[in-house]
Design a protein around this motif. Sequence first.
Motif, short mmCIF file in Angstrom:
data_model
loop_
_atom_site.label_atom_id
_atom_site.label_comp_id
_atom_site.label_asym_id
_atom_site.label_seq_id
_atom_site.Cartn_x
_atom_site.Cartn_y
_atom_site.Cartn_z
N GLY A 185 -2.39 11.15 6.18
CA GLY A 185 -1.02 11.43 5.78
C GLY A 185 -0.93 12.19 4.47
N ILE A 186 -1.92 11.97 3.61
CA ILE A 186 -1.90 12.65 2.31
C ILE A 186 -2.08 14.16 2.52
N THR A 221 16.76 12.70 6.53
CA THR A 221 17.97 11.89 6.41
C THR A 221 19.02 12.33 7.43
N ASN A 222 19.07 13.63 7.71
CA ASN A 222 20.09 14.14 8.62
C ASN A 222 19.71 14.03 10.09
N VAL A 223 18.58 13.43 10.36
CA VAL A 223 18.11 13.32 11.75
C VAL A 223 18.12 11.84 12.14
N PRO A 224 18.50 11.49 13.38
CA PRO A 224 18.48 10.07 13.77
C PRO A 224 17.07 9.49 13.66
N ILE A 225 16.97 8.19 13.40
CA ILE A 225 15.68 7.56 13.13
C ILE A 225 14.69 7.76 14.28
N HIS A 226 15.20 7.69 15.52
CA HIS A 226 14.28 7.78 16.65
C HIS A 226 13.74 9.20 16.84
N LYS A 227 14.36 10.17 16.16
CA LYS A 227 13.88 11.56 16.27
C LYS A 227 12.99 11.95 15.09
N ARG A 228 12.87 11.05 14.13
CA ARG A 228 12.13 11.44 12.92
C ARG A 228 10.64 11.67 13.15
N PRO A 229 9.99 10.87 14.00
CA PRO A 229 8.57 11.16 14.24
C PRO A 229 8.35 12.58 14.77
N ASP A 230 9.20 13.02 15.71
CA ASP A 230 9.08 14.38 16.22
C ASP A 230 9.35 15.42 15.13
N THR A 231 10.34 15.11 14.30
CA THR A 231 10.68 16.05 13.22
C THR A 231 9.50 16.21 12.28
N ARG A 263 0.87 -1.18 0.00
CA ARG A 263 0.00 0.00 0.00
C ARG A 263 0.90 1.23 0.00
N ALA A 264 0.67 2.11 -0.95
CA ALA A 264 1.52 3.31 -1.04
C ALA A 264 1.23 4.22 0.16
N CYS A 265 2.28 4.88 0.63
CA CYS A 265 2.10 5.80 1.75
C CYS A 265 1.44 7.08 1.24
N GLY A 266 1.09 7.95 2.17
CA GLY A 266 0.42 9.18 1.81
C GLY A 266 1.28 10.07 0.91
N ASP A 314 11.80 0.99 1.24
CA ASP A 314 12.65 1.87 2.04
C ASP A 314 12.22 3.34 1.91
N CYS A 315 10.96 3.56 1.54
CA CYS A 315 10.45 4.94 1.42
C CYS A 315 10.61 5.65 2.76
N ILE A 316 11.26 6.80 2.71
CA ILE A 316 11.56 7.50 3.97
C ILE A 316 10.31 8.12 4.59
N PHE A 317 9.30 8.35 3.74
CA PHE A 317 8.09 9.00 4.25
C PHE A 317 7.07 8.00 4.82
N ALA A 318 7.18 6.75 4.38
CA ALA A 318 6.11 5.77 4.68
C ALA A 318 5.78 5.65 6.17
N PRO A 319 6.79 5.60 7.06
CA PRO A 319 6.43 5.44 8.49
C PRO A 319 5.66 6.63 9.06
N TYR A 320 5.71 7.78 8.38
CA TYR A 320 5.20 9.00 9.01
C TYR A 320 3.99 9.61 8.30
#
Lengths: 148, 208
Positions: B39-40, B60-70, B12-15, B27-33
Amino acid sequence: MSKSGTRCAACKYLRRRCSKDCIFAPYFPSNNPQRYDCVHKIFGANNVAKSLKDLPVHARAMAADCMSLEASWRIADPVYGCTGVITQLQDQIIKVQSELAKVQALSAIHLAQIQTIPYETQVVQDRGDVDGLVDQFVNEEVFKFDNV
Amino acid sequence: MSIKANSRTRIRACGACKFLRKKCLEDCIFAPYFDSGEGIVNFAAVHKIFGASNVTKLLTNVPIHKRPDTVFTLNYEAHARLRDPIYGCMSEIRDLQNQVINLQSEISCLQAQVARQPPPQQQPPSSLSMLDSPFADAGTYDMSLPLYEFDPNIGSSHQQANSWAANLQQFHDHNTFAGAPVGGVGEEFARELLLRYGRSAPSMPPWP
Protein backbone atom coordinates in the motif's frame (compact mmCIF):
# COMPACT_ATOMS: atom_id res chain seq x y z
CA MET A 1 1.03 35.10 -20.28
CA SER A 2 -0.87 34.49 -23.48
CA LYS A 3 -0.04 36.39 -26.65
CA SER A 4 -3.03 38.71 -26.29
CA GLY A 5 -1.81 39.81 -22.83
CA THR A 6 -4.75 38.28 -20.94
CA ARG A 7 -4.27 35.78 -18.17
CA CYS A 8 -4.31 32.11 -19.02
CA ALA A 9 -7.14 29.91 -17.72
CA ALA A 10 -4.96 28.56 -14.90
CA CYS A 11 -3.92 31.96 -13.61
CA LYS A 12 -7.50 33.19 -13.86
CA TYR A 13 -8.63 30.20 -11.82
CA LEU A 14 -5.82 30.68 -9.30
CA ARG A 15 -6.42 34.43 -9.25
CA ARG A 16 -2.84 35.38 -9.78
CA ARG A 17 -0.82 37.35 -12.22
CA CYS A 18 0.05 35.45 -15.36
CA SER A 19 3.78 35.86 -15.94
CA LYS A 20 5.50 35.79 -19.32
CA ASP A 21 6.98 32.35 -18.63
CA CYS A 22 3.82 30.86 -17.10
CA ILE A 23 4.05 27.09 -17.55
CA PHE A 24 0.31 26.75 -18.07
CA ALA A 25 -0.27 29.57 -20.56
CA PRO A 26 0.55 27.75 -23.83
CA TYR A 27 -1.66 24.76 -22.94
CA PHE A 28 -4.57 26.24 -21.00
CA PRO A 29 -5.78 29.27 -22.93
CA SER A 30 -8.30 31.64 -21.38
CA ASN A 31 -10.94 30.77 -23.98
CA ASN A 32 -11.33 27.24 -22.54
CA PRO A 33 -11.62 27.52 -18.76
CA GLN A 34 -13.31 24.09 -18.39
CA ARG A 35 -10.16 22.37 -19.59
CA TYR A 36 -8.12 23.75 -16.72
CA ASP A 37 -11.00 23.26 -14.24
CA CYS A 38 -11.00 19.49 -14.89
CA VAL A 39 -7.25 19.19 -14.64
CA HIS A 40 -7.13 21.24 -11.45
CA LYS A 41 -9.85 19.17 -9.76
CA ILE A 42 -8.22 15.84 -10.50
CA PHE A 43 -4.49 16.45 -10.58
CA GLY A 44 -4.04 19.78 -8.80
CA ALA A 45 -2.10 22.84 -9.98
CA ASN A 46 1.23 21.86 -8.42
CA ASN A 47 1.18 18.35 -9.84
CA VAL A 48 0.34 19.59 -13.32
CA ALA A 49 3.06 22.25 -13.18
CA LYS A 50 5.61 19.69 -11.95
CA SER A 51 4.62 17.20 -14.65
CA LEU A 52 4.90 19.78 -17.41
CA LYS A 53 8.21 21.17 -16.15
CA ASP A 54 9.73 17.68 -16.05
CA LEU A 55 8.93 17.12 -19.71
CA PRO A 56 10.78 18.45 -22.77
CA VAL A 57 9.03 21.44 -24.32
CA HIS A 58 7.97 19.60 -27.47
CA ALA A 59 6.11 16.97 -25.39
CA ARG A 60 4.24 19.31 -23.09
CA ALA A 61 1.31 20.03 -25.39
CA MET A 62 0.55 16.31 -25.82
CA ALA A 63 0.91 15.73 -22.08
CA ALA A 64 -1.48 18.60 -21.32
CA ASP A 65 -4.00 17.20 -23.81
CA CYS A 66 -3.79 13.70 -22.31
CA MET A 67 -4.11 14.99 -18.76
CA SER A 68 -7.15 17.07 -19.79
CA LEU A 69 -8.80 14.02 -21.32
CA GLU A 70 -8.04 11.79 -18.35
CA ALA A 71 -9.32 14.45 -15.96
CA SER A 72 -12.55 14.95 -17.90
CA TRP A 73 -13.16 11.17 -17.98
CA ARG A 74 -12.52 10.95 -14.25
CA ILE A 75 -14.98 13.78 -13.59
CA ALA A 76 -17.59 12.09 -15.81
CA ASP A 77 -17.00 8.73 -14.08
CA PRO A 78 -15.45 9.23 -10.63
CA VAL A 79 -15.15 5.48 -10.00
CA TYR A 80 -13.57 4.17 -13.21
CA GLY A 81 -12.28 7.24 -15.06
CA CYS A 82 -10.37 6.36 -18.22
CA THR A 83 -10.15 2.69 -17.22
CA GLY A 84 -13.88 2.58 -18.00
CA VAL A 85 -13.01 3.61 -21.56
CA ILE A 86 -10.31 0.90 -21.68
CA THR A 87 -12.82 -1.74 -20.54
CA GLN A 88 -15.35 -0.61 -23.14
CA LEU A 89 -12.74 -0.80 -25.88
CA GLN A 90 -11.67 -4.28 -24.77
CA ASP A 91 -15.30 -5.43 -24.91
CA GLN A 92 -15.66 -3.88 -28.34
CA ILE A 93 -12.58 -5.74 -29.57
CA ILE A 94 -14.03 -9.05 -28.42
CA LYS A 95 -17.28 -8.33 -30.26
CA VAL A 96 -15.52 -7.25 -33.44
CA GLN A 97 -13.24 -10.32 -33.34
CA SER A 98 -16.32 -12.48 -33.09
CA GLU A 99 -17.89 -10.63 -36.00
CA LEU A 100 -14.71 -11.11 -38.03
CA ALA A 101 -14.76 -14.84 -37.35
CA LYS A 102 -18.37 -14.98 -38.57
CA VAL A 103 -17.54 -13.10 -41.75
CA GLN A 104 -14.53 -15.34 -42.37
CA ALA A 105 -16.75 -18.39 -41.98
CA LEU A 106 -19.29 -16.92 -44.36
CA SER A 107 -16.60 -16.16 -46.86
CA ALA A 108 -15.43 -19.78 -46.68
CA ILE A 109 -18.98 -21.04 -47.16
CA HIS A 110 -19.36 -18.76 -50.15
CA LEU A 111 -16.09 -19.95 -51.62
CA ALA A 112 -17.10 -23.56 -51.10
CA GLN A 113 -20.39 -22.88 -52.80
CA ILE A 114 -18.93 -21.32 -55.91
CA GLN A 115 -16.51 -24.25 -56.17
CA THR A 116 -19.31 -26.83 -56.29
CA ILE A 117 -19.94 -28.86 -59.43
CA PRO A 118 -22.58 -27.62 -61.93
CA TYR A 119 -26.23 -28.07 -61.03
CA GLU A 120 -26.94 -30.52 -63.80
CA THR A 121 -24.65 -33.06 -62.15
CA GLN A 122 -26.83 -34.00 -59.21
CA VAL A 123 -24.80 -36.96 -58.07
CA VAL A 124 -21.80 -36.37 -55.89
CA GLN A 125 -18.96 -37.68 -57.99
CA ASP A 126 -16.74 -38.54 -55.14
CA ARG A 127 -17.66 -38.75 -51.49
CA GLY A 128 -14.19 -37.42 -50.78
CA ASP A 129 -15.21 -34.06 -52.30
CA VAL A 130 -17.75 -33.47 -49.57
CA ASP A 131 -15.52 -34.72 -46.78
CA GLY A 132 -12.69 -32.61 -48.08
CA LEU A 133 -14.86 -29.49 -48.22
CA VAL A 134 -16.11 -30.04 -44.69
CA ASP A 135 -12.63 -30.67 -43.33
CA GLN A 136 -11.21 -27.65 -45.06
CA PHE A 137 -14.02 -25.42 -43.93
CA VAL A 138 -13.92 -26.55 -40.32
CA ASN A 139 -10.17 -26.62 -39.91
CA GLU A 140 -9.45 -23.36 -41.60
CA GLU A 141 -12.30 -21.13 -40.65
CA VAL A 142 -14.91 -22.20 -38.15
CA PHE A 143 -12.83 -22.99 -35.09
CA LYS A 144 -11.22 -19.60 -35.06
CA PHE A 145 -14.23 -18.98 -32.86
CA ASP A 146 -12.47 -20.92 -30.14
CA ASN A 147 -9.99 -18.17 -29.62
CA VAL A 148 -12.53 -15.38 -29.41
CA MET B 1 2.43 3.65 16.42
CA SER B 2 0.85 4.78 19.67
CA ILE B 3 -1.85 3.44 21.94
CA LYS B 4 -3.81 5.88 24.10
CA ALA B 5 -6.54 5.21 26.63
CA ASN B 6 -9.19 6.94 24.54
CA SER B 7 -7.33 6.30 21.33
CA ARG B 8 -8.85 6.80 17.96
CA THR B 9 -5.51 5.95 16.50
CA ARG B 10 -5.11 2.67 14.69
CA ILE B 11 -2.70 0.16 16.12
CA ARG B 12 -0.93 -0.19 12.81
CA ALA B 13 -0.67 2.81 10.51
CA CYS B 14 -1.93 2.28 6.98
CA GLY B 15 0.33 2.64 3.97
CA ALA B 16 -0.88 6.17 3.26
CA CYS B 17 -0.26 7.44 6.77
CA LYS B 18 3.12 5.75 6.85
CA PHE B 19 4.01 7.52 3.64
CA LEU B 20 2.70 10.83 4.92
CA ARG B 21 4.28 10.20 8.34
CA LYS B 22 1.19 11.03 10.30
CA LYS B 23 -0.99 9.29 12.81
CA CYS B 24 -3.41 6.85 11.30
CA LEU B 25 -6.80 7.42 12.90
CA GLU B 26 -9.60 4.89 13.14
CA ASP B 27 -11.63 6.76 10.55
CA CYS B 28 -8.68 7.14 8.14
CA ILE B 29 -10.21 7.12 4.69
CA PHE B 30 -7.16 5.48 3.14
CA ALA B 31 -6.70 2.67 5.66
CA PRO B 32 -9.07 0.10 4.06
CA TYR B 33 -7.37 0.49 0.67
CA PHE B 34 -3.67 1.06 1.35
CA ASP B 35 -2.19 -1.56 3.62
CA SER B 36 1.14 -1.10 5.37
CA GLY B 37 2.96 -3.30 2.86
CA GLU B 38 2.41 -2.77 -0.86
CA GLY B 39 0.00 0.00 0.00
CA ILE B 40 2.89 2.35 0.65
CA VAL B 41 4.18 1.99 -2.91
CA ASN B 42 0.70 2.35 -4.36
CA PHE B 43 -0.05 5.40 -2.29
CA ALA B 44 3.26 6.96 -3.27
CA ALA B 45 2.26 6.70 -6.93
CA VAL B 46 -1.25 8.01 -6.34
CA HIS B 47 0.07 10.85 -4.20
CA LYS B 48 2.62 11.88 -6.79
CA ILE B 49 0.09 12.09 -9.60
CA PHE B 50 -3.12 13.15 -7.92
CA GLY B 51 -2.16 14.42 -4.48
CA ALA B 52 -3.52 13.26 -1.13
CA SER B 53 -6.21 15.93 -0.81
CA ASN B 54 -7.57 15.28 -4.31
CA VAL B 55 -7.75 11.55 -3.61
CA THR B 56 -9.51 12.24 -0.30
CA LYS B 57 -12.06 14.43 -2.10
CA LEU B 58 -12.57 11.81 -4.81
CA LEU B 59 -13.10 9.01 -2.28
CA THR B 60 -15.42 11.11 -0.15
CA ASN B 61 -17.66 11.79 -3.14
CA VAL B 62 -17.96 8.13 -4.05
CA PRO B 63 -20.23 5.61 -2.23
CA ILE B 64 -18.34 3.34 0.18
CA HIS B 65 -19.03 0.17 -1.81
CA LYS B 66 -17.46 1.77 -4.91
CA ARG B 67 -14.31 2.97 -3.18
CA PRO B 68 -12.24 -0.18 -3.71
CA ASP B 69 -12.80 0.10 -7.47
CA THR B 70 -12.03 3.81 -7.36
CA VAL B 71 -8.75 3.21 -5.56
CA PHE B 72 -7.87 0.42 -7.97
CA THR B 73 -8.44 2.61 -11.03
CA LEU B 74 -6.64 5.60 -9.51
CA ASN B 75 -3.71 3.31 -8.77
CA TYR B 76 -3.79 2.01 -12.34
CA GLU B 77 -3.84 5.50 -13.83
CA ALA B 78 -1.11 6.76 -11.51
CA HIS B 79 1.21 3.88 -12.41
CA ALA B 80 0.44 4.34 -16.11
CA ARG B 81 1.33 8.02 -15.88
CA LEU B 82 4.53 7.29 -13.96
CA ARG B 83 5.57 4.80 -16.68
CA ASP B 84 4.64 7.20 -19.48
CA PRO B 85 4.60 10.83 -18.27
CA ILE B 86 3.41 12.11 -21.65
CA TYR B 87 0.55 9.78 -22.59
CA GLY B 88 -0.32 7.98 -19.36
CA CYS B 89 -3.31 5.68 -20.02
CA MET B 90 -3.88 7.24 -23.42
CA SER B 91 -1.27 5.06 -25.09
CA GLU B 92 -3.21 1.93 -24.17
CA ILE B 93 -6.47 3.55 -25.29
CA ARG B 94 -4.87 4.53 -28.59
CA ASP B 95 -3.59 0.97 -29.15
CA LEU B 96 -7.01 -0.51 -28.41
CA GLN B 97 -8.71 1.97 -30.76
CA ASN B 98 -6.26 1.02 -33.52
CA GLN B 99 -7.04 -2.65 -32.94
CA VAL B 100 -10.76 -1.97 -33.32
CA ILE B 101 -10.19 0.01 -36.52
CA ASN B 102 -7.95 -2.70 -38.00
CA LEU B 103 -10.46 -5.43 -37.21
CA GLN B 104 -13.33 -3.42 -38.66
CA SER B 105 -11.42 -2.72 -41.85
CA GLU B 106 -10.60 -6.43 -42.13
CA ILE B 107 -14.31 -7.20 -41.90
CA SER B 108 -15.07 -4.60 -44.58
CA CYS B 109 -12.40 -6.06 -46.89
CA LEU B 110 -13.74 -9.57 -46.47
CA GLN B 111 -17.30 -8.45 -47.12
CA ALA B 112 -16.17 -6.60 -50.23
CA GLN B 113 -14.32 -9.73 -51.38
CA VAL B 114 -17.40 -11.86 -50.92
CA ALA B 115 -19.45 -9.30 -52.82
CA ARG B 116 -16.97 -9.35 -55.71
CA GLN B 117 -16.91 -13.16 -56.03
CA PRO B 118 -18.88 -14.68 -58.88
CA PRO B 119 -22.23 -16.28 -58.18
CA PRO B 120 -22.40 -20.06 -57.80
CA GLN B 121 -22.39 -22.12 -61.00
CA GLN B 122 -25.77 -23.77 -60.46
CA GLN B 123 -28.58 -22.14 -62.47
CA PRO B 124 -31.90 -23.41 -61.14
CA PRO B 125 -35.17 -21.88 -62.36
CA SER B 126 -35.82 -20.16 -59.05
CA SER B 127 -36.87 -16.80 -57.76
CA LEU B 128 -34.98 -17.53 -54.59
CA SER B 129 -32.32 -15.15 -53.42
CA MET B 130 -28.97 -16.72 -52.64
CA LEU B 131 -29.19 -15.23 -49.21
CA ASP B 132 -32.12 -17.39 -48.22
CA SER B 133 -29.72 -20.22 -47.64
CA PRO B 134 -25.97 -20.34 -47.87
CA PHE B 135 -26.19 -23.74 -49.49
CA ALA B 136 -29.10 -23.20 -51.79
CA ASP B 137 -28.83 -22.77 -55.51
CA ALA B 138 -29.57 -19.23 -56.45
CA GLY B 139 -30.12 -17.35 -59.63
CA THR B 140 -29.82 -13.87 -58.23
CA TYR B 141 -28.10 -11.99 -55.48
CA ASP B 142 -29.87 -9.60 -53.20
CA MET B 143 -26.94 -7.51 -52.04
CA SER B 144 -29.15 -5.19 -50.03
CA LEU B 145 -29.61 -7.84 -47.36
CA PRO B 146 -26.91 -8.83 -44.87
CA LEU B 147 -25.14 -11.92 -46.09
CA TYR B 148 -25.92 -14.05 -43.07
CA GLU B 149 -27.55 -13.55 -39.73
CA PHE B 150 -25.86 -15.38 -36.93
CA ASP B 151 -27.26 -15.72 -33.45
CA PRO B 152 -25.10 -13.28 -31.41
CA ASN B 153 -25.38 -15.45 -28.29
CA ILE B 154 -22.65 -17.85 -29.17
CA GLY B 155 -22.12 -19.18 -25.66
CA SER B 156 -19.07 -20.72 -24.01
CA SER B 157 -16.15 -21.89 -26.04
CA HIS B 158 -16.79 -25.61 -25.69
CA GLN B 159 -20.24 -25.10 -27.07
CA GLN B 160 -19.03 -23.12 -30.06
CA ALA B 161 -19.27 -25.95 -32.56
CA ASN B 162 -22.74 -27.04 -31.43
CA SER B 163 -23.98 -23.44 -31.29
CA TRP B 164 -22.68 -22.75 -34.74
CA ALA B 165 -24.24 -25.85 -36.15
CA ALA B 166 -27.47 -24.98 -34.32
CA ASN B 167 -27.32 -21.54 -35.87
CA LEU B 168 -27.04 -23.11 -39.31
CA GLN B 169 -30.02 -25.31 -38.56
CA GLN B 170 -31.98 -22.36 -37.18
CA PHE B 171 -31.16 -20.27 -40.19
CA HIS B 172 -32.19 -23.13 -42.41
CA ASP B 173 -35.45 -23.64 -40.53
CA HIS B 174 -36.41 -20.00 -40.64
CA ASN B 175 -36.00 -19.53 -44.34
CA THR B 176 -38.62 -20.54 -46.84
CA PHE B 177 -37.77 -22.11 -50.15
CA ALA B 178 -40.15 -21.22 -52.90
CA GLY B 179 -39.84 -24.42 -54.81
CA ALA B 180 -36.12 -24.12 -55.18
CA PRO B 181 -34.67 -27.32 -56.59
CA VAL B 182 -31.64 -27.32 -54.40
CA GLY B 183 -29.22 -30.16 -54.29
CA GLY B 184 -25.87 -31.27 -55.43
CA VAL B 185 -22.70 -30.94 -53.41
CA GLY B 186 -24.01 -27.88 -51.59
CA GLU B 187 -26.76 -29.81 -49.89
CA GLU B 188 -24.48 -32.75 -49.27
CA PHE B 189 -21.98 -30.36 -47.66
CA ALA B 190 -24.68 -28.93 -45.42
CA ARG B 191 -25.83 -32.34 -44.32
CA GLU B 192 -22.32 -33.54 -43.60
CA LEU B 193 -21.53 -30.42 -41.57
CA LEU B 194 -24.62 -30.75 -39.46
CA LEU B 195 -24.11 -34.46 -39.09
CA ARG B 196 -20.64 -34.02 -37.72
CA TYR B 197 -21.09 -30.95 -35.56
CA GLY B 198 -24.75 -30.50 -34.79
CA ARG B 199 -28.07 -32.10 -35.40
CA SER B 200 -28.24 -35.29 -37.33
CA ALA B 201 -29.12 -35.08 -40.97
CA PRO B 202 -32.55 -36.76 -40.72
CA SER B 203 -33.78 -33.90 -38.48
CA MET B 204 -33.40 -31.41 -41.28
CA PRO B 205 -36.69 -30.38 -42.81
CA PRO B 206 -37.33 -31.92 -46.17
CA TRP B 207 -36.45 -29.79 -49.09
CA PRO B 208 -39.57 -28.57 -50.85
